[in-house]
Motif scaffolding. Sequence first.
Motif, mmCIF file in Angstrom:
data_model
loop_
_atom_site.group_PDB
_atom_site.id
_atom_site.type_symbol
_atom_site.label_atom_id
_atom_site.label_comp_id
_atom_site.label_asym_id
_atom_site.label_seq_id
_atom_site.Cartn_x
_atom_site.Cartn_y
_atom_site.Cartn_z
ATOM 1 N N SER A 57 0.480 -1.506 -0.216
ATOM 2 C CA SER A 57 -0.083 -0.257 0.157
ATOM 3 C C SER A 57 0.457 1.483 0.275
ATOM 4 O O SER A 57 0.578 2.623 -0.060
ATOM 5 C CB SER A 57 -1.109 -0.065 1.336
ATOM 6 O OG SER A 57 0.052 -0.513 2.462
ATOM 7 N N THR A 59 3.596 1.470 -2.072
ATOM 8 C CA THR A 59 4.123 1.668 -3.393
ATOM 9 C C THR A 59 4.216 3.278 -4.389
ATOM 10 O O THR A 59 4.890 3.777 -4.148
ATOM 11 C CB THR A 59 3.411 1.088 -4.323
ATOM 12 O OG1 THR A 59 3.195 -0.448 -3.840
ATOM 13 C CG2 THR A 59 4.323 0.943 -5.623
ATOM 14 N N ASP A 60 2.822 3.809 -4.098
ATOM 15 C CA ASP A 60 2.838 5.299 -4.754
ATOM 16 C C ASP A 60 3.567 6.543 -3.858
ATOM 17 O O ASP A 60 4.338 7.018 -4.427
ATOM 18 C CB ASP A 60 1.393 5.755 -5.458
ATOM 19 C CG ASP A 60 0.652 4.687 -6.453
ATOM 20 O OD1 ASP A 60 1.340 4.974 -7.187
ATOM 21 O OD2 ASP A 60 0.137 3.990 -5.477
ATOM 22 N N ARG A 195 -2.625 -4.410 -3.265
ATOM 23 C CA ARG A 195 -2.261 -4.172 -4.156
ATOM 24 C C ARG A 195 -3.302 -5.558 -5.368
ATOM 25 O O ARG A 195 -4.008 -4.674 -6.634
ATOM 26 C CB ARG A 195 -1.751 -3.747 -4.841
ATOM 27 C CG ARG A 195 -0.407 -2.483 -4.753
ATOM 28 C CD ARG A 195 -1.609 -1.244 -5.349
ATOM 29 N NE ARG A 195 -1.098 0.477 -3.996
ATOM 30 C CZ ARG A 195 -0.751 0.977 -4.774
ATOM 31 N NH1 ARG A 195 -0.323 0.927 -5.894
ATOM 32 N NH2 ARG A 195 -0.786 1.820 -4.578
ATOM 33 N N LEU A 198 -6.929 -4.321 -5.588
ATOM 34 C CA LEU A 198 -7.333 -3.343 -6.338
ATOM 35 C C LEU A 198 -7.972 -3.999 -7.578
ATOM 36 O O LEU A 198 -8.121 -2.994 -8.499
ATOM 37 C CB LEU A 198 -6.455 -2.266 -6.331
ATOM 38 C CG LEU A 198 -6.521 -0.773 -7.040
ATOM 39 C CD1 LEU A 198 -8.250 -0.189 -5.906
ATOM 40 C CD2 LEU A 198 -5.759 0.060 -6.865
ATOM 41 N N VAL A 211 -9.689 -2.278 0.912
ATOM 42 C CA VAL A 211 -8.299 -1.452 0.436
ATOM 43 C C VAL A 211 -8.406 0.036 1.283
ATOM 44 O O VAL A 211 -9.120 0.031 2.009
ATOM 45 C CB VAL A 211 -7.852 -1.459 -1.014
ATOM 46 C CG1 VAL A 211 -8.507 -2.702 -1.997
ATOM 47 C CG2 VAL A 211 -8.869 -0.305 -1.195
ATOM 48 N N TYR A 212 -7.788 -0.061 1.395
ATOM 49 C CA TYR A 212 -7.126 1.190 2.002
ATOM 50 C C TYR A 212 -7.249 1.796 1.347
ATOM 51 O O TYR A 212 -7.612 2.315 0.018
ATOM 52 C CB TYR A 212 -5.543 1.246 2.465
ATOM 53 C CG TYR A 212 -5.132 0.562 3.961
ATOM 54 C CD1 TYR A 212 -5.224 -0.271 4.947
ATOM 55 C CD2 TYR A 212 -3.089 -0.618 2.982
ATOM 56 C CE1 TYR A 212 -5.052 -1.002 5.262
ATOM 57 C CE2 TYR A 212 -3.104 -1.318 4.338
ATOM 58 C CZ TYR A 212 -3.799 -1.865 4.844
ATOM 59 O OH TYR A 212 -3.459 -2.983 6.119
ATOM 60 N N THR A 214 -5.788 4.743 1.232
ATOM 61 C CA THR A 214 -4.478 5.425 -0.068
ATOM 62 C C THR A 214 -4.507 4.706 -1.095
ATOM 63 O O THR A 214 -4.372 5.226 -2.259
ATOM 64 C CB THR A 214 -2.961 5.477 0.614
ATOM 65 O OG1 THR A 214 -3.538 3.693 1.529
ATOM 66 C CG2 THR A 214 -2.669 6.637 2.102
ATOM 67 N N ASP A 215 -4.308 3.744 -1.123
ATOM 68 C CA ASP A 215 -4.655 2.815 -2.582
ATOM 69 C C ASP A 215 -5.808 3.235 -3.694
ATOM 70 O O ASP A 215 -6.074 3.202 -4.268
ATOM 71 C CB ASP A 215 -4.870 0.724 -2.226
ATOM 72 C CG ASP A 215 -3.632 0.632 -1.317
ATOM 73 O OD1 ASP A 215 -2.893 0.152 -1.871
ATOM 74 O OD2 ASP A 215 -4.438 -0.152 -0.174
ATOM 75 N N THR A 218 -5.523 6.171 -5.387
ATOM 76 C CA THR A 218 -4.429 6.149 -6.721
ATOM 77 C C THR A 218 -5.126 5.534 -8.191
ATOM 78 O O THR A 218 -4.318 5.140 -9.463
ATOM 79 C CB THR A 218 -3.609 4.899 -6.416
ATOM 80 O OG1 THR A 218 -3.886 3.217 -6.555
ATOM 81 C CG2 THR A 218 -3.269 5.445 -5.541
ATOM 82 N N SER A 219 -6.164 5.193 -8.050
ATOM 83 C CA SER A 219 -6.954 4.138 -8.788
ATOM 84 C C SER A 219 -8.278 5.438 -9.649
ATOM 85 O O SER A 219 -9.283 5.842 -8.798
ATOM 86 C CB SER A 219 -7.331 3.087 -9.343
ATOM 87 O OG SER A 219 -7.609 2.361 -10.099
ATOM 88 N N TYR A 271 -0.539 10.803 -0.257
ATOM 89 C CA TYR A 271 -1.380 9.887 -0.837
ATOM 90 C C TYR A 271 -2.670 9.463 -0.043
ATOM 91 O O TYR A 271 -3.196 8.423 -0.472
ATOM 92 C CB TYR A 271 0.155 8.502 -1.169
ATOM 93 C CG TYR A 271 0.421 9.460 -2.645
ATOM 94 C CD1 TYR A 271 -0.293 8.495 -3.920
ATOM 95 C CD2 TYR A 271 1.775 10.216 -2.551
ATOM 96 C CE1 TYR A 271 0.715 8.813 -5.004
ATOM 97 C CE2 TYR A 271 2.543 10.125 -3.659
ATOM 98 C CZ TYR A 271 1.589 9.613 -5.179
ATOM 99 O OH TYR A 271 2.977 9.410 -5.976
#
Length: 277
Positions: A57, A59-60, A195, A198, A211-212, A214-215, A218-219, A271
């Motif tokens: 989670s 990663t970004d 991920r 997701l 998911v979190y 934060t995840d 991101t999408s 994020y």
Amino acid sequence: MYVLVAMMLVFAAGCGNSSDSKSDSQPSGAASGSSDTNVSNTTPAKRVDLTISAAASMTDALGEIEKSYEAAHPNIELRFNFGGSGALQKQIEQGAPADLFLSAATKNMTPLIEQNLIEEGKELTLLTNELVAVVPADGKAAVAALEDLDKAEVKKVAVGIPESVPAGNYAKEALTNAKQWDALQPKMVQAKDVRQVLQYVETGNADVGFVYKTDALTSQKVKIAFVVDPASYSVIEYPIGVVQATKHPKEAEDFYDYLQSQASLDVFIKYGFTVPK
């Protein structure tokens, strides 16, 4: 005549001694000494590869931090090993190379501390997060609460493997408290990390995924259906620590400190993470 010859010999000898004396007074190795002053004694800093085992989670956010850190530290190469925190914990216990560990749950950091696999005094809770349920951005299923997962149009529900993926464990806690975990087993699709959950929702291989926050942010292929009641699961904390077996303690501690800097925290907040008070 003899007197004149004698005087000439004395004069010649005197000139010779004067020349030798002048030659002796010349500093030995003056030419080489002069060139030595132009030789730099500075050697380039040795390149160091740091291996960071981190929850998927992150990663970004860590990708952005990596760019700024390496730009300021050209001799450091950050190598990230992203995955489920439980799997990363096991890797460290089995001796896999790692310099820092960034977990999405204290339950995966605590055993490492107890086994003295994390440097004493070099671990803390860095961030917190929230659990949400996401659906495809163009999804038709009406999902607004945990109770809606029973609906016939919800055919697949994705969660991380609870034993190794903290997000999956938090989801299991919430669903268990809502008395739905067992009932939803026929619909469950388990993933190796958050991920992958997701991704299942993005591709339509799951109608809902946990998911979190934060995840989810991101999408653009998913949307948040609802925020899971934080009272229904354990607090989501992200502890970080320097691995005891690191071969680069100074560089590992420098990056550990950098992750706590305001510059790094601003990226994490960007994020969707929060910073504990």
